[in-house]
Each structure stands twice: as C-alpha cells, then as structure tokens.
Scaffold this active site. Sequence first.
Site, PDB file in Angstrom:
ATOM      1  N   SER A  33       6.544 -13.545  24.560  1.00  0.00           N
ATOM      2  CA  SER A  33       6.447 -12.674  25.737  1.00  0.00           C
ATOM      3  C   SER A  33       7.141 -11.344  25.466  1.00  0.00           C
ATOM      4  CB  SER A  33       7.060 -13.363  26.962  1.00  0.00           C
ATOM      5  OG  SER A  33       8.407 -13.726  26.710  1.00  0.00           O
ATOM      6  N   LYS A  57      -0.578 -20.082   0.449  1.00  0.00           N
ATOM      7  CA  LYS A  57      -1.111 -20.272  -0.905  1.00  0.00           C
ATOM      8  C   LYS A  57      -1.561 -21.712  -1.180  1.00  0.00           C
ATOM      9  CE  LYS A  57      -0.176 -16.189  -3.002  1.00  0.00           C
ATOM     10  NZ  LYS A  57      -1.093 -15.409  -3.824  1.00  0.00           N
ATOM     11  N   SER A  82       4.689 -15.153  -8.915  1.00  0.00           N
ATOM     12  CA  SER A  82       6.076 -14.830  -8.579  1.00  0.00           C
ATOM     13  C   SER A  82       6.702 -15.921  -7.731  1.00  0.00           C
ATOM     14  CB  SER A  82       6.131 -13.496  -7.820  1.00  0.00           C
ATOM     15  OG  SER A  82       5.408 -13.594  -6.607  1.00  0.00           O
ATOM     16  N   GLU A 208       0.667  -3.504   2.828  1.00  0.00           N
ATOM     17  CA  GLU A 208       1.443  -3.555   1.585  1.00  0.00           C
ATOM     18  C   GLU A 208       2.819  -2.921   1.772  1.00  0.00           C
ATOM     19  OE1 GLU A 208      -1.480  -2.866  -2.086  1.00  0.00           O
ATOM     20  OE2 GLU A 208      -1.439  -1.149  -0.731  1.00  0.00           O
ATOM     21  N   GLY A 212       4.556  -0.486  -3.317  1.00  0.00           N
ATOM     22  CA  GLY A 212       3.458  -1.133  -4.041  1.00  0.00           C
ATOM     23  C   GLY A 212       2.132  -0.928  -3.360  1.00  0.00           C
ATOM     24  N   ASP A 214      -0.831  -0.093  -4.324  1.00  0.00           N
ATOM     25  CA  ASP A 214      -2.017  -0.064  -5.192  1.00  0.00           C
ATOM     26  C   ASP A 214      -3.293  -0.360  -4.413  1.00  0.00           C
ATOM     27  OD1 ASP A 214      -2.601  -3.292  -6.032  1.00  0.00           O
ATOM     28  OD2 ASP A 214      -0.616  -2.792  -5.296  1.00  0.00           O
ATOM     29  N   LYS A 277      12.776 -17.538  16.529  1.00  0.00           N
ATOM     30  CA  LYS A 277      13.438 -18.710  15.917  1.00  0.00           C
ATOM     31  C   LYS A 277      12.675 -19.258  14.719  1.00  0.00           C
ATOM     32  CE  LYS A 277      15.915 -18.045  19.538  1.00  0.00           C
ATOM     33  NZ  LYS A 277      17.023 -17.063  19.419  1.00  0.00           N
ATOM     34  N   SER A 308       2.475 -14.819   6.284  1.00  0.00           N
ATOM     35  CA  SER A 308       2.017 -15.454   5.039  1.00  0.00           C
ATOM     36  C   SER A 308       2.903 -16.586   4.542  1.00  0.00           C
ATOM     37  CB  SER A 308       1.855 -14.402   3.941  1.00  0.00           C
ATOM     38  OG  SER A 308       3.073 -13.720   3.722  1.00  0.00           O
TER      39      SER A 308
END
Length: 323
Positions: A33, A57, A82, A208, A212, A214, A277, A308
């Site tokens: 909210s 992923k 990474s 991005e 970075g 690109d 949270k 992500s």
Amino acid sequence: MSDNLVLPTYDDVASASERIKKFANKTPVLTSSTVNKEFVAEVFFKCENFQKMGAFKFRGALNALSQLNEAQRKAGVLTFSSGNHAQAIALSAKILGIPAKIIMPLDAPEAKVAATKGYGGQVIMYDRYKDDREKMAKEISEREGLTIIPPYDHPHVLAGQGTAAKELFEEVGPLDALFVCLGGGGLLSGSALAARHFAPNCEVYGVEPEAGNDGQQSFRKGSIVHIDTPKTIADGAQTQHLGNYTFSIIKEKVDDILTVSDEELIDCLKFYAARMKIVVEPTGCLSFAAARAMKEKLKNKRIGIIISGGNVDIERYAHFLSQ
C-alpha cells in the site's frame, strides 16, 4: 549470425511452464500500500527471491537440462556464471542426476559459491577481469565432452525464464508496464514473450546498472555492443554483452532499456527490507529502482515489477542496510 537463429516463441514459454512445474516454485506476487500510494498506481511484485535456490535462474536451467538426451545427461554439463545461474544449474543437475561443472569468477559472492558447491556442482574459478570464461568453457567442454548450458543465450534457458512473467500475468491480469532486471537478457527476452502474449500493449522495460549499460547501447545502436566488465554492486548484471538469441527478441519486443545508479539500488534494497520485509539482492532491485525513477509517468496504471533474486552475502547485505 542472429539472422539464422530459430527464436523461441510464447509457445516455448508455455511448454517450459509445464516441464518445470513439478520442481519450480510458483512464487508469490506481493503488493504494498505504501508503494501504491507513492506511485498513485497499482504495483505488483513478482518475487523470484522465493524461487528454488533464490532466483529466477532455476526456471531456465531446469527447462534446459530437462531437454537433454540420455548421452548428454550421462556425460554432464558445463556452465559459466557469476552466481545465480551457477546455483541453478547445480541444483537442476542434482535433481535430474546429471554431473555439473561450473566456471565462476574469483569475486563471486561467497554465498553463491558455497551454495553452488553445496548443490553438488564442481566449481572452477577464474579472474573475470583477465580471463575469457566462454573460451575456457569451450576448451573444457570439447576436452571432456560436456554440454554447455550458457547463462542466458540459449532458447531453452530464456523460455524457462519467461515462465515467471507468465505466472504474473495469469495471477494479476493485464499490465500497462513491466519492469525487468537486465544482465544478459534471458529474463527480459523471456518476459517480453510472455508480455506480448498476455498484454500486447504492455510497455516492457529492461533495467541495467549505469556502469553496465551494454544493453541500452545495443538497443539504441541496433546491434550488440560489448563493454568491459562493469564495476557495480549488481553482480548479477556484470555481463559484457547481450546474447544473439536474447538481443534478437529484445530489439523486437521491448520498449526501452533504462539504467539506474548503485545508490538507487541501495535505496530500493533498504525499502524492500524495511517496508516489505523481504531480502532482495542488488541486481534484483534494478526493476523497482527504474520504476520509481519514472513514477510520474506511471500514475493510475497497473505496473509489474519482477524481482530477480535474493542471493546476497549476509555481511554485504548488512553493509548495504547500514549505508
């Protein structure tokens, strides 16, 4: 090269969804909210930080490994990452009984390296500022007969990543805008396929880190731009270039590529912790940071934010929270 590619479609995303549903979490969609009031809009957060191994992923890795033939499964797989794709391949390989080797940078977050090893992956370290991980992968795979599953530039990987956006649209309905974190483009290209299916007029934005950009450069130039490894706290977006598959979809189906600063990422990371949270890694804050920066243009709209992942070292996380 991209002219000869057979690009995935929404049908591949739908097939991936069926393929991975036995093992992948259907992650929650949260609302706030406080955010809705700040934006004067309806904002929906798709929380892939609650996915298996802590990031989206897992979807792409499981979808790709599930389609290997028996000989490929027996020989094993190899990837370079990474962190989050490394864990995703290691866990998916463990579930499916496939040996996995993972090439990881020396400066990868310790939590990601430890988790990758914990899932049974054999980790090979490299210096991301000196070594060419793709060249290393090619040499090892040819020598040992392994199948390379790259982090993003693979049709089965990106189709799997698109299942997160598919779930979001199925749960909340059409959106006016969708903000997606952008590294190599697997999540963005897969999400764009889903968005164009469920809401053809939805504005799709990739985001991005400023250091970075690109993807932004590539989007504006119309061809893939390579950069040096960027220095940013968004370690999952330290890619040097988009992929042929991912860029081919992005340039056709994405509206724009935006950038945000590391400072904006920290502000969002702290907001997620304090008000919602939830633990979100810096890379996972890209999407919300960009939406916040353009909230004046989003009034009275329905907005999707894909978080992500949430894989961040506790000590590093504490440091960000204290800033």
